[in-house]
Design an enzyme around this catalytic site. Structure first.
Site, PDB file in Angstrom:
ATOM      1  N   PRO A 186       0.796  -1.238   0.000  1.00 19.90           N
ATOM      2  CA  PRO A 186       0.000   0.000   0.000  1.00 19.90           C
ATOM      3  C   PRO A 186       0.821   1.277   0.000  1.00 19.90           C
ATOM      4  CG  PRO A 186       0.057  -0.925   2.200  1.00 19.90           C
ATOM      5  CD  PRO A 186       0.837  -1.870   1.340  1.00 19.90           C
ATOM      6  N   CYS A 187       1.507   1.543  -1.097  1.00 20.08           N
ATOM      7  CA  CYS A 187       2.308   2.766  -1.169  1.00 20.08           C
ATOM      8  C   CYS A 187       1.406   4.002  -1.186  1.00 20.08           C
ATOM      9  CB  CYS A 187       3.234   2.740  -2.385  1.00 20.08           C
ATOM     10  SG  CYS A 187       2.400   2.504  -3.947  1.00 20.08           S
ATOM     11  N   HIS A 188       0.100   3.779  -1.429  1.00 21.25           N
ATOM     12  CA  HIS A 188      -0.815   4.935  -1.375  1.00 21.25           C
ATOM     13  C   HIS A 188      -0.976   5.449   0.057  1.00 21.25           C
ATOM     14  CE1 HIS A 188      -3.275   1.260  -0.797  1.00 21.25           C
ATOM     15  NE2 HIS A 188      -3.994   1.998   0.033  1.00 21.25           N
TER      16      HIS A 188
END
Lengths: 197, 155
Positions: free
Chosen positions: A164-166
């Site tokens: 989850p780089c968001h």
């Protein structure tokens, strides 16, 4: 001998059966499919070790461009085998429907450098609905050079959404960048109930 | 240039490989031979030279699989193929398989050349690459095979 005409055939079913078997037996190194999501079409690729790539189709040119890159970087033994990605498809469906907070998919980190892998593993530890900053991730990954190389590693995340780089925001509190475009970052954070200032 | 993803080879050639195998073996054995051809191709694919003729390479493998099946049949006591040929008119291409059944009874080289030439439209230059023979030998085998089929018709 005009009677010797080509037999009438349709190999679609046999070809799909071959691809499914080759992926199952491990003769194919990479199985892929295309998954439709509210965030757009994703090219999902899997090796025997796990999910290796989740690519936004539009941002990577096309399905073909994604596959060519996988052929170059992993192996040309690539087949379309949707059943091999049933778990990934189901978990993504559940995530976008608000019924899943964590992904249980095994990950193949082959496409990440050792440094990027540390960054992405630190990122994978950020819980659903929470955020971190580039600086915090850089520190967690033991990056001596600070936030910029960390930002680059996140920007080339081979498995967005699942890794989850968001959830990583600019250190000053801004949205920061996103490998899939900022509107997608907002969409994903919205699904997770993160309130954006 | 790196190799194309194998799926692209499958998409481009699956119909032609199946056409070749149906003509060479009949529908019954073609399905298994199709699977064996592509699994052998997949395994060997990374070792294929990048400037190779993929189509000729693939038909070389399919041709070898067809020979294996033919030789296997020759060792079998019951002529399975003759039973199958009686059912040929019910196949989607009607009675056409009857002609291919007669091709299947020809000597190995003639059979291979006629099948590659007329089932999948390979040129004699391509057939020469598949069979590792000269183009002239391919033309000669085609002419001999056709002559033999005509004799059978008029006989």
């Amino acid at each position: 001998m005009t009677e010797l005409r080509p037999p009438v055939v349709d190999a679609a079913v046999l070809a799909a059966r071959f691809a499914a078997r080759a992926a199952e037996s491990g003769d194919a190194d990479v199985a892929y499919t295309v998954i439709d999501t509210p965030a757009g079409r994703l090219v999902a690729a899997q090796t025997p070790a796990g999910l290796v790539r989740l690519a936004y189709e539009d941002l990577n040119g096309s399905v073909d461009r994604v596959l060519e890159s996988l052929a170059r970087r992993l192996s040309p033994r690539i087949v379309e085998a949707p059943a091999r990605l049933d778990d990934a498809r189901r978990e993504l469906d559940e995530y976008f429907a608000g019924r899943r907070r964590d992904f249980d998919l095994p990950i193949d980190w082959s496409l990440a450098t050792p440094f990027a892998r540390r960054v992405l593993q630190a990122t994978a530890a950020i819980p659903f609905g929470e955020t971190s900053t580039y600086a915090q991730i850089a520190a967690a990954a033991g990056s001596p050079k600070g936030a910029r190389p960390t930002g680059n590693a996140l920007g080339s995340n081979p498995i967005p959404i699942v890794v989850p780089c968001h959830r990583v925001m600019a250190t000053g509190g801004g949205l920061g960048g996103y490998t899939g475009g900022l509107s997608r970052k907002q969409l994903l954070l919205g699904i997770e109930g993160v309130r954006l200032g | 240039m790196p190799h194309d993803p194998f799926q692209r080879v499958l998409d481009a050639h699956a119909d032609d490989v199946l056409r070749f195998l149906v003509a060479a073996l009949g529908r019954h054995d073609a399905d298994d031979a199709f699977q064996e051809t592509f699994i052998a191709a997949l395994r060997a694919y990374p070792r294929l030279r990048r400037d190779s003729d993929v189509r000729a390479w693939l038909f070389t493998i399919a041709h070898r699989k067809a020979i294996d099946v033919h030789r296997g049949r020759a060792r079998r006591p019951v002529p399975v193929e003759s039973l199958e040929d009686r059912a040929a008119p019910s196949t989607p291409d009607g009675g056409l398989d009857g002609h291919w059944a007669r091709v299947r009874a020809l000597p190995e080289r003639q059979r291979a050349v006629l099948t590659l030439r007329y089932a999948v439209d390979l040129s004699h230059a391509e057939i020469a690459r598949v069979l590792a023979c000269s183009e002239a030998a391919s033309r000669r085998a085609a002419a001999d095979g056709l002559a033999r089929l005509r004799e059978e018709v008029t006989a």
